[in-house]
Design an enzyme around this catalytic site. Sequence first.
Site, PDB file in Angstrom:
ATOM      1  N   LEU A  21       0.828  -1.208   0.000  1.00 55.06           N
ATOM      2  CA  LEU A  21       0.000   0.000   0.000  1.00 55.06           C
ATOM      3  C   LEU A  21       0.858   1.252   0.000  1.00 55.06           C
ATOM      4  O   LEU A  21       0.437   2.311  -0.463  1.00 55.06           O
ATOM      5  CB  LEU A  21      -0.918   0.011   1.232  1.00 55.06           C
ATOM      6  CG  LEU A  21      -1.987  -1.083   1.276  1.00 55.06           C
ATOM      7  CD1 LEU A  21      -2.649  -1.122   2.644  1.00 55.06           C
ATOM      8  CD2 LEU A  21      -3.026  -0.859   0.180  1.00 55.06           C
ATOM      9  N   GLY A  25      10.740   5.730   4.720  1.00 61.53           N
ATOM     10  CA  GLY A  25      11.981   5.512   5.439  1.00 61.53           C
ATOM     11  C   GLY A  25      11.804   4.667   6.690  1.00 61.53           C
ATOM     12  O   GLY A  25      12.750   4.040   7.159  1.00 61.53           O
ATOM     13  N   MET A  26      10.592   4.657   7.271  1.00 59.76           N
ATOM     14  CA  MET A  26      10.360   3.910   8.505  1.00 59.76           C
ATOM     15  C   MET A  26      10.019   2.443   8.255  1.00 59.76           C
ATOM     16  O   MET A  26      10.295   1.588   9.084  1.00 59.76           O
ATOM     17  CB  MET A  26       9.220   4.559   9.304  1.00 59.76           C
ATOM     18  CG  MET A  26       9.502   5.987   9.719  1.00 59.76           C
ATOM     19  SD  MET A  26      10.894   6.103  10.866  1.00 59.76           S
ATOM     20  CE  MET A  26      10.907   7.876  11.159  1.00 59.76           C
ATOM     21  N   GLY A  27       9.369   2.150   7.133  1.00 65.58           N
ATOM     22  CA  GLY A  27       8.961   0.788   6.873  1.00 65.58           C
ATOM     23  C   GLY A  27       8.005   0.701   5.704  1.00 65.58           C
ATOM     24  O   GLY A  27       7.938   1.599   4.869  1.00 65.58           O
ATOM     25  N   ASP A 137      -1.246  14.630  14.981  1.00 65.62           N
ATOM     26  CA  ASP A 137      -1.019  14.662  13.529  1.00 65.62           C
ATOM     27  C   ASP A 137      -2.337  14.477  12.782  1.00 65.62           C
ATOM     28  O   ASP A 137      -2.464  13.618  11.910  1.00 65.62           O
ATOM     29  CB  ASP A 137      -0.015  13.588  13.114  1.00 65.62           C
ATOM     30  CG  ASP A 137       0.630  13.883  11.761  1.00 65.62           C
ATOM     31  OD1 ASP A 137       0.576  15.048  11.311  1.00 65.62           O
ATOM     32  OD2 ASP A 137       1.207  12.964  11.153  1.00 65.62           O
TER      33      ASP A 137
END
Length: 735
Positions: A21, A25-27, A137
Amino acid sequence: LHPLLPSDPSVIAGYRLLGRLGAGGMGVVYLGRTANGELAAVKVTHADRADQPDFRARFRREVEAARRVSSPWAVPVTGADPDAPEPWMATAFVAGPSLGEAVAAHGALPGRSVRLLGRAVARALAAVHAAGLVHRDVKPGNVLLAVDGPRLIDFGIARATGETALTATDMVVGTPGFLAPEQAEARTDAVGPAADVFALGCLLAYAATGRPPFGTGTPDALLYRTVHDAPDLTGVPEELLDLVRACLAKDPAARPTAAEIGMRLVEDAPGAAAEWLPAPVVRTIAERSARMLALPEIDATAPGTGTAEPPKRSRRGFLLLASGAAVLAAGGGALAVRSALGDDDKKGDGKAAPPRTTWKIGVLADLSGPAGEIGRAQERGARLAVERFNAREDKPFALELKVSDDRGDRNAALEAARRLTTDPGVVAVLGPTSDDTGQSALPAFEESGLPLLTTSAGFNLFTRRDEQSPRNATVLRAMPSHLMGGAYLAFAVTLLPAVRKPGVLQERTDDQYSWLLVRGIQFGFGQAKIAPHYRVVPAHARDYRRILGEMIDAGMDAYVHCGVRETAVLAARALAGLGFTGPRFVGQHAFGPAFLKEAGPAAENWFFGVPVLDPLAREKDTKLKAADRARTAGFVAAHRKRYGAPPAYYTGESYDVVNMVLDRLARNAKAGRPPARKGLWAQLRAEKYTGVMGGYSFDEYGDLSGVGTFVYGVRNGAYTSIGAAPAVPANLAKA
């Protein structure tokens, strides 16, 4: 949904993975399916991130926060393991688009849709706050639209009220443009539930108008406006205006609570039908749902097929990455990857393919949209360079030109880029034409390792990076960034000794560009010890006679326009009507034949700072060496012969950078190395190349070394080349 990469797992904790999906940078976020057919969004962190104790603690906190929230309007967690080697979390899958996607594709929502959206998100936030959390956020990308109402997602930076241990002081957390003033100023102790309410106000204004209430642009510009400026609420329905204003109060104590907002928005709940949304959004949901229902069962990846090198990760977390960098082919029940490098080509039967004899240079350009004039000039320059190469008797291989038109549409740019990045024969690409399309397309290039060379996109983050992002190894910019272009434009103003108080107007049609230009101009005038009179106007401002009259009354003796061509034309007409006789300056985005045509006589005595040279003026420049003039004259003659006209602006620079690539590839071939993407960016970055428009060399970031900004004046309805902008202010140069 994008295909799985060969390096992706096929199953995670009982979830069969069907595709990607998104990634960053995190996953990676996968679409997963349970044994009983339920779909889930499965978020898996990268192993290198999981090795960081702080990151694992943050992920565990995200899981715990999401589990604490109980609301029909928040996406529930269906499974998680923050202690796994690669921590993962699964949430219920919502097939609908995000609010940001829906507004970008179909425009602002009608009033009733906004009220229902606000009611549901407010109730989700009330549940968040009741659980002792602050989301921090709330933005359009974190609200998904489903047939039975919206869903709030992503508790990655949520925290307990009063908790500060995992948040560094002076660090802004969240998404600029949807942050409360206390978040924008990194006042950590002051960030509470009221910050989410401010973000909800921004969200409602965005949904009702199609634009953020504090504009768009660079993060520092958005943070400044959030703290100091009033929101632009033009177009917010009257029945919502007071509520949105209350949410956007600068003082947190003056804002209503989320629970109060949910009670004030008394529309009925959406229910089980989709009539709460406009028809185009409903169609999008239906199409996505149909695609999910049509997903076939996929056999697990066969063991023993080996592990491919993981794809490169994006340098910027705010850019959504897609997994189109590899071409996947099914063979023998397993997934096989066709490398973008020629020496790794394989046929479907597993045997080595015949050696590749044709390679391609790509062009990603706006050929049919708002910047089509520039894009077509760039394509002609690239085509001429490739034809010149193929005409060589000693050419080491044949070349083709593969062109992909992004139409100047940022929503189409990523797919246009994938047509190039997934073709294993393409070794380098000229493009993009514009900043917007470049930002959308860049993830495809970063994943594939395909070098991207631009002659017209000046957005600074294409090459620069922050402390948390890897160094650029994708883009070479054969022009100054807008930031540096602004500084050089200011230096050009200082060539006129009579200028003491220039007026600088920032108009926010292309907010990102104008803000970067203004920042560069601030630096340039600061170096020259000049204090300008600054003015900022919204994108929809049209009363330029009044605005500029006020600037003249304030004593401005020169005018600098930081904006697009359409508003520069308005400024030109207004200044002419006001009888202003001082010099007028403007940057790259107003340059071209259209300004001369639209401004008419009011275009006289305007000066432009732009990143391109005039080939016709260069071939006649007696200050150049004869060999340089001859090189340019040969290019002009070849262009006339091929296209029946002299080259337009941006053609020569595009011709040069493609020739720089081709010369590098030819030298590699002579040394026995076939064309390949891998390592090419580093080789090109180290080049010191001389082309028909001058010299090209690059700094460690991939930016053009040297000035690269040229000044033109309008005389008798035509552009006249004046020369290169100075490298320092005129007063410092004399000193």
